[in-house]
Scaffold this motif. Structure first.
Motif, short mmCIF file in Angstrom:
data_model
loop_
_atom_site.label_atom_id
_atom_site.label_comp_id
_atom_site.label_asym_id
_atom_site.label_seq_id
_atom_site.Cartn_x
_atom_site.Cartn_y
_atom_site.Cartn_z
N ASN A 1 3.09 13.92 -1.15
CA ASN A 1 1.94 13.12 -1.57
C ASN A 1 0.67 13.63 -0.91
O ASN A 1 0.71 14.10 0.23
CB ASN A 1 2.11 11.66 -1.17
N ILE A 2 -0.44 13.51 -1.61
CA ILE A 2 -1.76 13.82 -1.05
C ILE A 2 -2.71 12.67 -1.41
O ILE A 2 -2.84 12.33 -2.60
CB ILE A 2 -2.32 15.14 -1.61
N LEU A 3 -3.35 12.09 -0.42
CA LEU A 3 -4.34 11.05 -0.65
C LEU A 3 -5.64 11.72 -1.11
O LEU A 3 -6.13 12.64 -0.46
CB LEU A 3 -4.58 10.25 0.63
N ILE A 4 -6.17 11.27 -2.25
CA ILE A 4 -7.30 11.94 -2.88
C ILE A 4 -8.62 11.28 -2.47
O ILE A 4 -8.99 10.23 -3.00
CB ILE A 4 -7.15 11.93 -4.42
N TRP B 1 -11.48 7.01 -5.75
CA TRP B 1 -11.54 8.01 -4.68
C TRP B 1 -11.26 7.34 -3.33
O TRP B 1 -11.83 6.32 -2.99
CB TRP B 1 -12.90 8.69 -4.66
N GLY B 2 -10.31 7.93 -2.59
CA GLY B 2 -9.90 7.35 -1.32
C GLY B 2 -8.74 6.38 -1.46
O GLY B 2 -8.19 5.94 -0.45
N HIS C 1 0.86 -1.18 0.00
CA HIS C 1 0.00 0.00 0.00
C HIS C 1 0.90 1.23 0.00
O HIS C 1 1.47 1.60 1.03
CB HIS C 1 -0.93 -0.01 1.22
N LYS C 2 1.04 1.85 -1.15
CA LYS C 2 2.09 2.85 -1.37
C LYS C 2 1.98 4.07 -0.47
O LYS C 2 3.00 4.67 -0.10
CB LYS C 2 2.12 3.24 -2.85
N TYR C 3 0.76 4.49 -0.14
CA TYR C 3 0.64 5.66 0.72
C TYR C 3 1.14 5.34 2.13
O TYR C 3 1.76 6.19 2.79
CB TYR C 3 -0.81 6.14 0.77
N LYS C 4 0.90 4.12 2.61
CA LYS C 4 1.40 3.72 3.93
C LYS C 4 2.92 3.75 3.97
O LYS C 4 3.52 4.24 4.94
CB LYS C 4 0.91 2.32 4.29
N SER C 5 3.56 3.22 2.93
CA SER C 5 5.03 3.21 2.92
C SER C 5 5.57 4.64 2.78
O SER C 5 6.57 4.99 3.41
CB SER C 5 5.57 2.30 1.82
N ARG D 1 -1.44 7.98 -9.01
CA ARG D 1 -1.28 6.53 -9.03
C ARG D 1 -2.14 5.92 -7.95
O ARG D 1 -2.53 6.59 -6.98
CB ARG D 1 0.18 6.12 -8.82
N ALA D 2 -2.47 4.64 -8.13
CA ALA D 2 -3.25 3.91 -7.12
C ALA D 2 -2.33 3.54 -5.97
O ALA D 2 -1.18 3.16 -6.17
CB ALA D 2 -3.88 2.67 -7.73
N SER D 3 -2.86 3.65 -4.76
CA SER D 3 -2.10 3.27 -3.58
C SER D 3 -2.25 1.80 -3.24
O SER D 3 -1.41 1.21 -2.59
CB SER D 3 -2.54 4.11 -2.37
N SER D 4 -3.34 1.19 -3.71
CA SER D 4 -3.65 -0.19 -3.34
C SER D 4 -2.77 -1.19 -4.08
O SER D 4 -2.01 -0.84 -4.98
CB SER D 4 -5.13 -0.49 -3.61
#
Length: 293
Positions: free
Chosen positions: A99-102, A155-156, A81-85, A125-128
């Motif tokens: 980075n900003i989570l959309i 979204w999210g 999960h790229k946003y977590k890393s 890019r997708a975080s999942s």
């Protein structure tokens, strides 16, 4: 074993097994059935989705008598999960693109106003879970970005980031209980069929060359320790250079080799063999240097 029949046809293995995708309810039973029948010494996975779901089954895999050589599930979860890393990289003080989570259109407008103010473009890019540049898009158009996220129902999940340069490197490494066993850098010179992807990224390197630098070693190791204080298994840090020439980590490809790993073997560094010997026998390679041997 694999989930795509055409991939199995191309395989040179003497015995081949089809399995459902790892997020399917039938996957667990099929995987354990194969392991009990074949009784391999070691099982290794090469796909983010399967790595994540197989990691959840690690205790049941080991109960079949088969060894695994994987990081903790917490580490795997953070890396796929790229946003977590990214959050862990940033918290560790590593230089990374903002980075900003959309979650909604307001977040997307804020991304263009803040992240895109220098160059006009932002990187989506997708975080999942998913490789191959899943959902990647460089764009200067709010409407295009909105339609893109709508299309992916993202979204999210989608993340907007500052644009970096096209110069990228990967630092592939094998660790055992916190000890670095071997690491080698690779510079990427283009993506296979990159012209067919909107982002230019397909996840398959067109040309790779061996590469090393003390700066890369330092940043990559710090990046890995930001997500795992005691690394164990395979960690492949992807980095892109910023306008100042500093490599910024963008993700860690966890518990798997990259697709062009054979060229390291042909050049004299057989990392899959090192991995297998380490996992099965605790045997360390005889190398003059651990980093870029």
């Amino acid at each position: 074993m694999g989930s795509e029949p055409t991939d199995l046809i191309l395989s040179a293995a003497s015995r081949k097994y089809w399995v459902p995708y790892a997020n399917a309810p039938e996957y667990k039973g099929r995987l354990l059935e194969i392991l009990r029948f074949e009784k391999p010494d070691l099982v290794h996975f090469q796909n983010d989705l399967e790595i994540y779901h197989a990691s959840l089954l690690r205790d049941e895999i080991v109960e079949t008598g088969v060894k695994i050589f994987m990081p903790s599930h917490e580490t795997i979860d953070a890396c796929v999960h790229k946003y977590k890393s990214w959050q862990k990289f940033k918290a560790a003080g590593i230089k990374v693109p903002e980075n900003i989570l959309i979650h909604n259109e307001e977040d997307l407008r804020r991304a263009f106003d803040t992240l895109g103010k220098q160059q006009g473009n932002i990187w989506l890019r997708a975080s999942s879970i998913g490789g191959g540049g899943k959902g990647a898009l460089p764009t200067s158009s709010f409407e295009f970005a909105k339609a893109w996220i709508d299309h992916y129902k993202g979204w999210g999940d989608f993340v907007a980031a500052e644009m970096l340069t096209k110069d990228t490197v990967t630092w592939l490494s094998i660790w055992r209980e916190g000890e670095l066993i071997v690491a080698q850098g690779r510079a990427r010179q283009g993506w296979t069929h990159g012209s067919r992807a909107v982002s230019g990224i397909t996840g398959v390197t067109k040309v790779g060359v061996t590469f090393s630098s003390p700066e890369l070693d330092r940043i990559a190791e710090s990046t890995i320790r930001a997500v795992d204080p005691k690394p164990h298994g395979i960690y492949g840090v992807d980095l892109a250079y910023d306008a100042e020439g500093v490599p910024n980590p963008t993700e860690i490809n966890i518990s798997r080799f990259f697709t062009t790993i054979l060229f390291f073997t042909e050049a004299g560094l057989n990392m899959p063999e090192i991995f297998a010997n380490l996992a099965l026998f605790g045997e360390r390679p005889r190398l003059e240097k651990v980093r870029s041997p």
